[in-house]
Design an enzyme around this catalytic site. Sequence first.
Site, PDB file in Angstrom:
ATOM      1  N   ALA A  51      24.076 -40.688  22.792  1.00  0.00           N
ATOM      2  CA  ALA A  51      23.609 -41.917  23.455  1.00  0.00           C
ATOM      3  C   ALA A  51      22.097 -42.171  23.306  1.00  0.00           C
ATOM      4  O   ALA A  51      21.693 -43.235  22.821  1.00  0.00           O
ATOM      5  CB  ALA A  51      24.040 -41.895  24.910  1.00  0.00           C
ATOM      6  N   GLN A 187      32.236 -32.600  17.381  1.00  0.00           N
ATOM      7  CA  GLN A 187      30.798 -32.520  17.650  1.00  0.00           C
ATOM      8  C   GLN A 187      30.406 -31.170  18.242  1.00  0.00           C
ATOM      9  O   GLN A 187      29.283 -30.705  18.049  1.00  0.00           O
ATOM     10  CB  GLN A 187      30.360 -33.648  18.613  1.00  0.00           C
ATOM     11  CG  GLN A 187      30.355 -35.031  17.999  1.00  0.00           C
ATOM     12  CD  GLN A 187      31.663 -35.766  18.229  1.00  0.00           C
ATOM     13  OE1 GLN A 187      32.716 -35.151  18.356  1.00  0.00           O
ATOM     14  NE2 GLN A 187      31.605 -37.077  18.276  1.00  0.00           N
ATOM     15  N   ASP A 228      27.455 -41.138  28.328  1.00  0.00           N
ATOM     16  CA  ASP A 228      27.079 -42.326  27.555  1.00  0.00           C
ATOM     17  C   ASP A 228      26.812 -43.529  28.453  1.00  0.00           C
ATOM     18  O   ASP A 228      26.168 -44.486  28.033  1.00  0.00           O
ATOM     19  CB  ASP A 228      28.170 -42.661  26.536  1.00  0.00           C
ATOM     20  CG  ASP A 228      28.174 -41.619  25.425  1.00  0.00           C
ATOM     21  OD1 ASP A 228      28.729 -40.532  25.650  1.00  0.00           O
ATOM     22  OD2 ASP A 228      27.578 -41.881  24.368  1.00  0.00           O
TER      23      ASP A 228
HETATM   24  O1  MRU Z   1      30.564 -40.280  19.833  1.00  0.00           O
HETATM   25  P1  MRU Z   1      29.296 -39.502  20.099  1.00  0.00           P
HETATM   26  O2  MRU Z   1      29.225 -38.237  19.313  1.00  0.00           O
HETATM   27  O3  MRU Z   1      28.074 -40.368  19.951  1.00  0.00           O
HETATM   28  O4  MRU Z   1      29.410 -39.097  21.635  1.00  0.00           O
HETATM   29  C1  MRU Z   1      28.332 -38.436  22.232  1.00  0.00           C
HETATM   30  C2  MRU Z   1      28.612 -37.984  23.611  1.00  0.00           C
HETATM   31  O5  MRU Z   1      29.656 -38.235  24.164  1.00  0.00           O
HETATM   32  C3  MRU Z   1      27.508 -37.262  24.341  1.00  0.00           C
HETATM   33  O6  MRU Z   1      28.030 -36.377  25.280  1.00  0.00           O
HETATM   34  C4  MRU Z   1      26.634 -38.313  25.049  1.00  0.00           C
HETATM   35  O7  MRU Z   1      26.117 -39.234  24.132  1.00  0.00           O
HETATM   36  C5  MRU Z   1      25.534 -37.729  25.836  1.00  0.00           C
HETATM   37  S1  MRU Z   1      24.443 -36.802  24.805  1.00  0.00           S
HETATM   38  C6  MRU Z   1      22.919 -36.884  25.196  1.00  0.00           C
END
Ligand code: MRU
Length: 342
Positions: A51, A187, A228
Amino acid sequence: MLDLQATSLKVIQNQLYVLDQTALPQQEIWVHCQSVPQMVSMIQQLQLRGAPAIGIGACLLLAVLAEAGAAQQQLQQAAITLRAARPTAVNLMNNIDVMLTALAQPDYQSACIAAASQLFAEDVALCQRMAELGAELVQSGDRILTHCNTGGLATVGLGTAFGVIHQAHRQGKAIQVWVDETRPLLQGGRLTAWELGQQQIPYQLICDNMAAMLMAQGLVDKIFVGSDRIAANGDFANKIGTYSLAVLAHYHQVPFYVVAPYTTVDLNCPDGAAIPIEQRNASEVKGVSGAFGQVSWAPEAAEVYNPAFDVTPAKLVTGWVLDTGVFNQQQIAAGALQRQPG
Ligand code: MRU
Protein backbone atom coordinates in the site's frame (compact mmCIF):
# COMPACT_ATOMS: atom_id res chain seq x y z
CA MET A 1 16.54 17.59 -8.01
CA LEU A 2 15.37 14.40 -6.28
CA ASP A 3 17.87 11.80 -5.16
CA LEU A 4 16.17 9.09 -3.12
CA GLN A 5 16.76 5.45 -2.30
CA ALA A 6 14.50 2.82 -0.73
CA THR A 7 14.36 -0.98 -0.94
CA SER A 8 12.04 -1.02 -3.97
CA LEU A 9 12.21 2.53 -5.35
CA LYS A 10 15.05 4.88 -6.22
CA VAL A 11 15.46 8.19 -8.00
CA ILE A 12 18.90 8.93 -9.43
CA GLN A 13 19.53 12.05 -11.51
CA ASN A 14 15.81 12.51 -11.99
CA GLN A 15 15.32 8.97 -13.29
CA LEU A 16 12.93 6.64 -11.44
CA TYR A 17 13.83 2.97 -10.97
CA VAL A 18 11.54 0.29 -9.52
CA LEU A 19 12.73 -3.07 -8.17
CA ASP A 20 10.63 -5.67 -10.01
CA GLN A 21 9.02 -7.59 -7.14
CA THR A 22 7.69 -10.30 -9.47
CA ALA A 23 11.27 -11.40 -10.16
CA LEU A 24 12.25 -11.70 -6.49
CA PRO A 25 13.85 -13.57 -4.85
CA GLN A 26 15.51 -15.21 -7.85
CA GLN A 27 16.54 -11.97 -9.57
CA GLU A 28 16.99 -8.35 -8.51
CA ILE A 29 15.98 -6.35 -11.56
CA TRP A 30 15.65 -2.55 -11.43
CA VAL A 31 13.24 -1.31 -14.11
CA HIS A 32 13.56 2.25 -15.44
CA CYS A 33 10.02 3.63 -15.14
CA GLN A 34 9.47 6.51 -17.56
CA SER A 35 5.78 6.91 -18.23
CA VAL A 36 2.32 6.83 -16.67
CA PRO A 37 1.14 3.74 -18.62
CA GLN A 38 4.31 1.92 -17.58
CA MET A 39 3.77 2.81 -13.90
CA VAL A 40 0.09 1.79 -14.06
CA SER A 41 1.10 -1.54 -15.57
CA MET A 42 3.87 -2.08 -12.97
CA ILE A 43 1.38 -1.44 -10.16
CA GLN A 44 -1.28 -3.70 -11.71
CA GLN A 45 1.22 -6.52 -12.34
CA LEU A 46 2.52 -6.13 -8.74
CA GLN A 47 6.05 -5.34 -9.91
CA LEU A 48 5.55 -2.45 -7.50
CA ARG A 49 3.23 -3.43 -4.66
CA GLY A 50 2.35 -2.82 -1.00
CA ALA A 51 0.00 0.00 0.00
CA PRO A 52 2.51 2.74 0.93
CA ALA A 53 4.99 1.81 -1.82
CA ILE A 54 2.50 2.13 -4.68
CA GLY A 55 1.37 5.51 -3.33
CA ILE A 56 4.92 6.86 -3.09
CA GLY A 57 6.01 5.30 -6.40
CA ALA A 58 3.16 7.00 -8.27
CA CYS A 59 4.05 10.36 -6.67
CA LEU A 60 7.75 9.96 -7.51
CA LEU A 61 6.85 9.42 -11.16
CA LEU A 62 4.86 12.67 -11.14
CA ALA A 63 7.84 14.43 -9.57
CA VAL A 64 10.33 13.20 -12.17
CA LEU A 65 7.91 14.13 -14.96
CA ALA A 66 7.53 17.61 -13.42
CA GLU A 67 11.30 17.99 -13.13
CA ALA A 68 11.59 16.99 -16.80
CA GLY A 69 9.25 19.88 -17.68
CA ALA A 70 5.80 18.28 -18.10
CA ALA A 71 2.93 20.77 -18.33
CA GLN A 72 0.43 21.35 -15.52
CA GLN A 73 -2.57 19.82 -17.29
CA GLN A 74 -0.55 16.80 -18.39
CA LEU A 75 0.58 16.20 -14.81
CA GLN A 76 -2.94 16.61 -13.45
CA GLN A 77 -4.26 14.07 -15.96
CA ALA A 78 -1.37 11.74 -15.10
CA ALA A 79 -2.24 12.00 -11.40
CA ILE A 80 -5.88 11.12 -12.06
CA THR A 81 -4.84 8.08 -14.14
CA LEU A 82 -2.34 6.88 -11.52
CA ARG A 83 -4.92 7.33 -8.73
CA ALA A 84 -7.07 4.62 -10.35
CA ALA A 85 -4.30 2.05 -10.94
CA ARG A 86 -5.47 -0.28 -8.14
CA PRO A 87 -8.66 0.08 -6.09
CA THR A 88 -8.10 -1.18 -2.54
CA ALA A 89 -5.02 0.51 -1.05
CA VAL A 90 -6.16 4.00 -0.09
CA ASN A 91 -2.58 5.25 0.33
CA LEU A 92 -2.47 5.65 -3.45
CA MET A 93 -5.55 7.90 -3.46
CA ASN A 94 -4.48 9.81 -0.34
CA ASN A 95 -0.98 10.48 -1.69
CA ILE A 96 -2.20 11.47 -5.14
CA ASP A 97 -4.67 13.91 -3.57
CA VAL A 98 -1.70 15.63 -1.89
CA MET A 99 -0.02 15.81 -5.31
CA LEU A 100 -3.16 17.23 -6.96
CA THR A 101 -3.18 20.04 -4.38
CA ALA A 102 0.48 20.76 -5.20
CA LEU A 103 -0.24 20.60 -8.92
CA ALA A 104 -2.98 23.24 -8.58
CA GLN A 105 -0.44 25.85 -7.46
CA PRO A 106 1.13 28.42 -9.82
CA ASP A 107 4.62 26.98 -9.15
CA TYR A 108 3.22 23.48 -9.71
CA GLN A 109 6.52 21.91 -10.81
CA SER A 110 8.50 22.75 -7.70
CA ALA A 111 5.43 22.16 -5.50
CA CYS A 112 5.00 18.70 -7.03
CA ILE A 113 8.66 17.77 -6.49
CA ALA A 114 8.58 19.06 -2.91
CA ALA A 115 5.35 17.19 -2.16
CA ALA A 116 6.71 13.85 -3.44
CA SER A 117 9.93 14.31 -1.51
CA GLN A 118 7.96 15.15 1.63
CA LEU A 119 5.68 12.09 1.23
CA PHE A 120 8.77 9.88 0.86
CA ALA A 121 10.40 11.29 4.02
CA GLU A 122 7.12 11.08 5.87
CA ASP A 123 6.65 7.38 5.09
CA VAL A 124 10.15 6.64 6.42
CA ALA A 125 9.29 8.48 9.65
CA LEU A 126 5.84 6.85 9.97
CA CYS A 127 7.39 3.39 9.59
CA GLN A 128 9.98 4.15 12.25
CA ARG A 129 7.32 5.40 14.66
CA MET A 130 5.09 2.33 14.16
CA ALA A 131 8.09 0.03 14.51
CA GLU A 132 9.01 1.58 17.86
CA LEU A 133 5.46 1.51 19.18
CA GLY A 134 4.78 -2.02 17.97
CA ALA A 135 8.09 -3.42 19.23
CA GLU A 136 6.99 -2.55 22.77
CA LEU A 137 4.37 -5.29 22.38
CA VAL A 138 7.01 -7.91 21.54
CA GLN A 139 8.79 -9.95 24.18
CA SER A 140 11.95 -11.96 23.84
CA GLY A 141 11.00 -15.52 22.93
CA ASP A 142 7.88 -14.51 20.98
CA ARG A 143 6.92 -16.60 17.99
CA ILE A 144 5.29 -14.09 15.64
CA LEU A 145 3.14 -14.98 12.66
CA THR A 146 2.84 -12.58 9.72
CA HIS A 147 1.06 -12.58 6.37
CA CYS A 148 1.90 -11.17 2.93
CA ASN A 149 4.80 -8.71 2.68
CA THR A 150 4.80 -5.54 4.77
CA GLY A 151 8.50 -4.66 4.79
CA GLY A 152 10.86 -2.30 3.05
CA LEU A 153 9.55 -3.60 -0.27
CA ALA A 154 5.99 -2.52 0.58
CA THR A 155 6.92 0.92 1.97
CA VAL A 156 9.90 3.25 1.61
CA GLY A 157 10.91 2.73 5.24
CA LEU A 158 11.21 -0.21 7.63
CA GLY A 159 7.73 -1.44 6.79
CA THR A 160 4.55 -1.77 8.84
CA ALA A 161 4.08 -5.19 10.51
CA PHE A 162 7.54 -6.15 9.25
CA GLY A 163 8.94 -2.95 10.77
CA VAL A 164 7.70 -4.05 14.20
CA ILE A 165 9.43 -7.43 13.77
CA HIS A 166 12.59 -5.76 12.47
CA GLN A 167 12.70 -3.28 15.34
CA ALA A 168 12.17 -5.99 17.98
CA HIS A 169 15.03 -7.97 16.43
CA ARG A 170 17.25 -4.85 16.41
CA GLN A 171 16.49 -4.43 20.11
CA GLY A 172 18.04 -7.85 20.68
CA LYS A 173 14.78 -9.68 21.41
CA ALA A 174 15.02 -13.35 20.47
CA ILE A 175 12.09 -13.71 18.10
CA GLN A 176 11.07 -16.39 15.66
CA VAL A 177 8.81 -15.58 12.70
CA TRP A 178 6.24 -17.81 11.05
CA VAL A 179 5.84 -16.58 7.47
CA ASP A 180 2.58 -17.41 5.70
CA GLU A 181 3.50 -18.10 2.09
CA THR A 182 0.40 -16.05 1.06
CA ARG A 183 -1.35 -17.69 -1.85
CA PRO A 184 -1.99 -16.94 -4.64
CA LEU A 185 0.94 -14.60 -5.37
CA LEU A 186 3.28 -15.77 -2.61
CA GLN A 187 4.31 -12.39 -1.23
CA GLY A 188 5.23 -14.14 2.03
CA GLY A 189 7.19 -16.99 0.51
CA ARG A 190 8.99 -14.85 -2.04
CA LEU A 191 9.31 -11.40 -0.47
CA THR A 192 8.99 -11.55 3.33
CA ALA A 193 11.27 -14.59 3.45
CA TRP A 194 13.78 -12.65 1.30
CA GLU A 195 13.63 -9.57 3.57
CA LEU A 196 13.86 -11.60 6.81
CA GLY A 197 16.86 -13.44 5.39
CA GLN A 198 18.55 -10.16 4.55
CA GLN A 199 18.05 -8.95 8.13
CA GLN A 200 19.12 -12.34 9.54
CA ILE A 201 15.87 -12.66 11.45
CA PRO A 202 15.06 -16.34 12.19
CA TYR A 203 11.96 -17.52 10.33
CA GLN A 204 10.16 -20.58 9.07
CA LEU A 205 7.98 -20.52 5.99
CA ILE A 206 4.57 -22.20 6.20
CA CYS A 207 1.70 -22.79 3.80
CA ASP A 208 -1.28 -20.60 4.70
CA ASN A 209 -3.33 -23.64 5.74
CA MET A 210 -0.83 -24.59 8.48
CA ALA A 211 -1.56 -21.59 10.72
CA ALA A 212 -4.53 -23.24 12.46
CA MET A 213 -2.51 -26.23 13.56
CA LEU A 214 0.34 -24.03 14.82
CA MET A 215 -2.08 -21.98 16.90
CA ALA A 216 -3.78 -25.10 18.27
CA GLN A 217 -0.37 -26.38 19.35
CA GLY A 218 0.41 -23.10 21.13
CA LEU A 219 3.24 -22.23 18.77
CA VAL A 220 2.10 -18.69 17.89
CA ASP A 221 2.38 -15.93 20.51
CA LYS A 222 1.35 -12.90 18.44
CA ILE A 223 0.20 -12.02 14.95
CA PHE A 224 1.16 -8.77 13.19
CA VAL A 225 -0.26 -7.87 9.76
CA GLY A 226 -0.42 -4.74 7.61
CA SER A 227 -3.40 -3.11 5.95
CA ASP A 228 -4.42 -1.58 2.64
CA ARG A 229 -7.33 0.41 4.04
CA ILE A 230 -8.75 0.93 7.52
CA ALA A 231 -12.40 2.03 7.71
CA ALA A 232 -13.67 4.56 10.26
CA ASN A 233 -14.93 1.82 12.61
CA GLY A 234 -11.57 -0.02 12.58
CA ASP A 235 -12.52 -2.79 10.13
CA PHE A 236 -9.63 -3.20 7.74
CA ALA A 237 -8.75 -4.71 4.37
CA ASN A 238 -5.54 -6.63 3.91
CA LYS A 239 -4.19 -9.43 1.72
CA ILE A 240 -6.61 -12.30 1.24
CA GLY A 241 -6.18 -14.77 4.09
CA THR A 242 -5.85 -12.12 6.81
CA TYR A 243 -9.47 -12.57 7.92
CA SER A 244 -8.95 -16.33 8.33
CA LEU A 245 -5.97 -15.61 10.58
CA ALA A 246 -8.05 -13.20 12.67
CA VAL A 247 -10.79 -15.80 13.16
CA LEU A 248 -8.21 -18.42 14.10
CA ALA A 249 -6.46 -16.01 16.47
CA HIS A 250 -9.77 -15.19 18.18
CA TYR A 251 -10.59 -18.90 18.66
CA HIS A 252 -7.12 -19.69 19.99
CA GLN A 253 -6.81 -16.44 21.99
CA VAL A 254 -3.68 -15.29 20.17
CA PRO A 255 -3.22 -11.46 20.19
CA PHE A 256 -3.85 -10.11 16.69
CA TYR A 257 -2.44 -6.68 15.72
CA VAL A 258 -2.79 -4.57 12.58
CA VAL A 259 0.01 -2.09 11.86
CA ALA A 260 -0.61 0.87 9.54
CA PRO A 261 0.11 4.59 9.14
CA TYR A 262 -2.56 7.30 8.90
CA THR A 263 -2.15 7.26 5.12
CA THR A 264 -3.95 3.87 5.18
CA VAL A 265 -6.99 5.22 7.05
CA ASP A 266 -10.14 6.09 5.09
CA LEU A 267 -12.70 7.87 7.23
CA ASN A 268 -14.98 8.06 4.19
CA CYS A 269 -15.55 4.32 4.55
CA PRO A 270 -17.82 3.93 7.58
CA ASP A 271 -17.02 0.22 7.82
CA GLY A 272 -15.33 -2.62 5.99
CA ALA A 273 -18.29 -3.26 3.68
CA ALA A 274 -17.52 0.06 1.95
CA ILE A 275 -13.93 -0.91 1.06
CA PRO A 276 -13.59 -1.79 -2.64
CA ILE A 277 -11.97 -5.19 -3.08
CA GLU A 278 -9.82 -5.80 -6.14
CA GLN A 279 -10.64 -8.90 -8.19
CA ARG A 280 -7.70 -10.37 -10.04
CA ASN A 281 -6.99 -12.65 -12.97
CA ALA A 282 -7.96 -16.32 -12.90
CA SER A 283 -4.49 -17.42 -13.99
CA GLU A 284 -3.11 -16.47 -10.55
CA VAL A 285 -5.21 -19.19 -8.91
CA LYS A 286 -4.90 -21.77 -11.67
CA GLY A 287 -1.11 -21.76 -11.34
CA VAL A 288 1.91 -19.62 -10.50
CA SER A 289 4.29 -17.52 -12.53
CA GLY A 290 7.62 -15.93 -11.75
CA ALA A 291 11.24 -15.79 -12.82
CA PHE A 292 10.98 -19.57 -13.32
CA GLY A 293 8.17 -19.16 -15.87
CA GLN A 294 4.49 -20.10 -15.71
CA VAL A 295 3.19 -23.33 -14.15
CA SER A 296 -0.52 -24.19 -14.42
CA TRP A 297 -2.28 -27.06 -12.67
CA ALA A 298 -6.00 -26.42 -13.03
CA PRO A 299 -8.14 -27.32 -16.05
CA GLU A 300 -7.88 -24.58 -18.67
CA ALA A 301 -11.64 -24.01 -18.41
CA ALA A 302 -11.79 -23.85 -14.57
CA GLU A 303 -13.89 -20.96 -13.27
CA VAL A 304 -12.02 -18.95 -10.62
CA TYR A 305 -12.89 -16.45 -7.87
CA ASN A 306 -9.83 -14.37 -6.97
CA PRO A 307 -10.35 -11.46 -4.54
CA ALA A 308 -6.95 -9.91 -3.74
CA PHE A 309 -7.98 -8.72 -0.26
CA ASP A 310 -10.43 -9.54 2.51
CA VAL A 311 -11.89 -7.49 5.34
CA THR A 312 -11.23 -8.23 9.00
CA PRO A 313 -13.90 -6.87 11.36
CA ALA A 314 -12.72 -4.62 14.18
CA LYS A 315 -14.15 -6.99 16.78
CA LEU A 316 -11.43 -9.53 15.92
CA VAL A 317 -8.55 -7.09 16.36
CA THR A 318 -6.61 -6.93 19.64
CA GLY A 319 -4.80 -3.69 18.79
CA TRP A 320 -4.21 -1.14 16.04
CA VAL A 321 -0.57 -0.05 15.90
CA LEU A 322 -0.76 3.36 14.25
CA ASP A 323 1.90 6.06 13.98
CA THR A 324 0.04 7.90 16.75
CA GLY A 325 -0.01 5.02 19.23
CA VAL A 326 -1.34 1.55 19.97
CA PHE A 327 -5.11 1.49 20.39
CA ASN A 328 -7.61 -1.09 21.63
CA GLN A 329 -11.20 -1.64 20.48
CA GLN A 330 -12.69 0.87 22.93
CA GLN A 331 -10.23 3.59 21.86
CA ILE A 332 -10.90 2.94 18.16
CA ALA A 333 -14.66 3.09 18.81
CA ALA A 334 -14.08 6.39 20.63
CA GLY A 335 -12.39 7.92 17.55
CA ALA A 336 -8.66 7.12 17.78
CA LEU A 337 -8.50 6.92 13.97
CA GLN A 338 -9.47 10.60 13.63
CA ARG A 339 -6.20 12.43 13.09
CA GLN A 340 -5.61 15.29 15.46
CA PRO A 341 -4.41 18.49 13.74
CA GLY A 342 -0.65 18.98 13.99
O1 MRU B 1 -1.41 -7.13 -3.37
P1 MRU B 1 -0.30 -6.55 -2.53
O2 MRU B 1 0.92 -7.42 -2.52
O3 MRU B 1 -0.01 -5.12 -2.90
O4 MRU B 1 -0.89 -6.56 -1.05
C1 MRU B 1 -0.13 -5.99 -0.03
C2 MRU B 1 -0.71 -6.19 1.32
O5 MRU B 1 -1.78 -6.73 1.47
C3 MRU B 1 0.04 -5.61 2.49
O6 MRU B 1 -0.21 -6.34 3.65
C4 MRU B 1 -0.43 -4.16 2.69
O7 MRU B 1 -0.22 -3.40 1.53
C5 MRU B 1 0.20 -3.49 3.84
S1 MRU B 1 1.96 -3.41 3.64
C6 MRU B 1 2.64 -2.10 4.18
